[in-house]
Design an enzyme around this catalytic site. Structure first.
Site, PDB file in Angstrom:
ATOM      1  CG  HIS A 226      -0.314   0.101   2.189  1.00 44.00           C
ATOM      2  ND1 HIS A 226       0.090  -0.861   2.743  1.00 44.00           N
ATOM      3  CD2 HIS A 226       0.345   0.903   3.374  1.00 44.00           C
ATOM      4  CE1 HIS A 226       0.536  -0.371   4.536  1.00 44.00           C
ATOM      5  NE2 HIS A 226       0.442   0.871   4.107  1.00 44.00           N
ATOM      6  CG  ASP A 254       0.016  -4.334   2.715  1.00 41.51           C
ATOM      7  OD1 ASP A 254       0.214  -3.296   1.654  1.00 41.51           O
ATOM      8  OD2 ASP A 254      -0.252  -3.616   3.682  1.00 41.51           O
ATOM      9  N   GLY A 334       3.484   5.458   9.204  1.00 41.80           N
ATOM     10  CA  GLY A 334       4.421   4.933   8.917  1.00 41.80           C
ATOM     11  C   GLY A 334       5.350   3.965   9.114  1.00 41.80           C
ATOM     12  CB  SER A 336       3.139   0.813   6.473  1.00 42.70           C
ATOM     13  OG  SER A 336       2.054   1.093   6.647  1.00 42.70           O
ATOM     14  CB  SER A 351       0.047  -5.362   6.499  1.00 45.53           C
ATOM     15  OG  SER A 351      -0.844  -4.260   5.897  1.00 45.53           O
TER      16      SER A 351
END
Length: 382
Positions: A226, A254, A334, A336, A351
């Site tokens: 993402h 993801d 942040g 991720s 994720s």
């Protein structure tokens, strides 16, 4: 201060913590394999696990050793159980791996691998089949996730408590119950991804989004899908060009990978952010449910918790993501794409989740081995 170690413009400036190779197969009825010795846990890692898991230093040392053994036992026990395998989980109190089986005649052979055995009604294959049917239903926003729970021997469907009375949620729950052994649980919040708007001085950027690098692979690094789409350019913490997204999938999955060039390079290192020493990556042997696990990310840095569930479908507002692993580790925007590690083994990339690192929460990661297989990548290890 952004980080405590002296780092140049290489990929080591961005990487988070990683781990080791999958253990080889052992004879079907062999005794529990003896794990190879590993470097002693750093003082920082011991401190982080004591803080986040409420353990003493000696308890942390004992747990890490028990989890390493359990991870090796799990692969062997699953093969021995065959079609009667009902799943497995690590129990922190006993320090043992429990393996569920549907056929009592398999119990002795499974016990010989070093596992504790529990007889159950439904096999993992049956539970996975029920979950696959639920995956195909199309969930409303009030349903947060669903996964196979081997300990309950059920497929657990998590529903946001405030949405339990919604007609679409009620219809989904009714249809889910028809797929097989299903248990409904309530959760307080819906999951969300952990990307963030641009904040200066943090690991990498694409457009106006900041995310975290997961693990170094030969030719680049892996991260969350993402965070960017194929072809999008990526800038490092210093604003310089790193490379481009070569592959990306979200939702449904993801995960993504970015190539590295323009003076950047890959190294098998994960940042400890001063909480622990920077860690070397040695492989990607999968940790069992119940094992301790830690996460490194550019916003909240280093936090630890436990593996709560595997193969969970997470229903984000953008769509469902499959085959995720749920943890009790906190995360924030942040983080991720950042690294999940258990012991010295890479586990996956961050994720999303719910909550924060002030009040707690849950976070999911996409398993690393699936990403490597999808894109034909090789994890950079020592």
């Amino acid at each position: 201060m952004r980080r405590t170690t002296g780092i140049g413009t290489g990929l080591s400036a961005l990487l988070l913590l990683g781990a080791s190779v999958t253990a080889g197969s052992a004879p079907a009825a062999a005794a529990a394999p003896t794990p190879a010795p590993e470097p002693a846990a750093s003082a920082g890692l011991l401190t982080a696990m004591q803080k986040d898991l409420g353990l003493t230093e000696s308890q942390v040392q004992a747990r890490l050793a028990a989890e390493k053994t359990a991870a090796a036992v799990e692969t062997n026990a699953q093969r021995v159980a065959g079609s009667s395998y009902g799943g497995s989980w690590f129990d922190a109190k006993s320090g043992k791996l429990t393996v569920a089986v549907t056929d009592g005649r398999k119990a002795g052979a499974v016990r010989a691998t070093g596992a504790t055995v529990r007889l159950v009604t439904h096999s993992a294959q049956q539970l996975d089949a029920a979950k696959k049917k639920i995956d195909a239903l199309g969930a409303p926003a009030g349903v947060s996730s669903w996964h196979v729970d081997p300990k309950a021997n059920r497929v657990v469907v998590n529903v946001v408590a405030s949405e339990r009375g919604d007609n679409d949620v009620a219809t989904f729950v009714a249809r889910a119950r028809q797929t097989g052994p299903v248990q409904i649980k309530e959760t307080t919040e819906a999951p969300k991804t952990f990307a963030a708007g641009t904040v200066g001085g943090d690991p990498y950027y694409t457009g106006n989004v900041r995310c975290s690098i997961g693990f170094s692979v030969y030719g680049g690094f892996v991260t969350a899908g993402h965070c960017g789409r194929p072809g999008m350019g990526v800038r490092g913490w210093d604003g310089s060009y790193i490379g481009n997204f070569q592959g990306s999938s979200f939702p449904d999955n993801d995960y993504a990978w970015v190539n590295v060039g323009s003076g950047w390079w890959t190294v098998p290192v994960v940042l400890g952010w001063g909480t622990v020493s920077d860690r070397l990556v040695r492989g990607s042997n999968e940790a069992p449910v119940g094992a301790s696990i830690c996460r490194s990310g550019s916003t909240t840095h280093w936090h630890c918790g436990n593996v709560l569930a595997k193969n969970e479908t997470v229903n984000y507002s953008q769509g469902a993501v499959h085959q995720m692993t749920k943890t009790s580790v906190c995360a924030e925007p942040g983080d991720s794409g950042g690294s999940f590690i258990s012991g010295d083994q890479a586990q996956g990339v961050t994720s999303g989740g719910w909550g924060n690192c002030s009040g707690g929460g849950e976070t999911w990661y996409q398993p690393i081995n699936e990403i490597l297989g999808r894109y034909g990548l090789t994890l950079h290890t020592t």
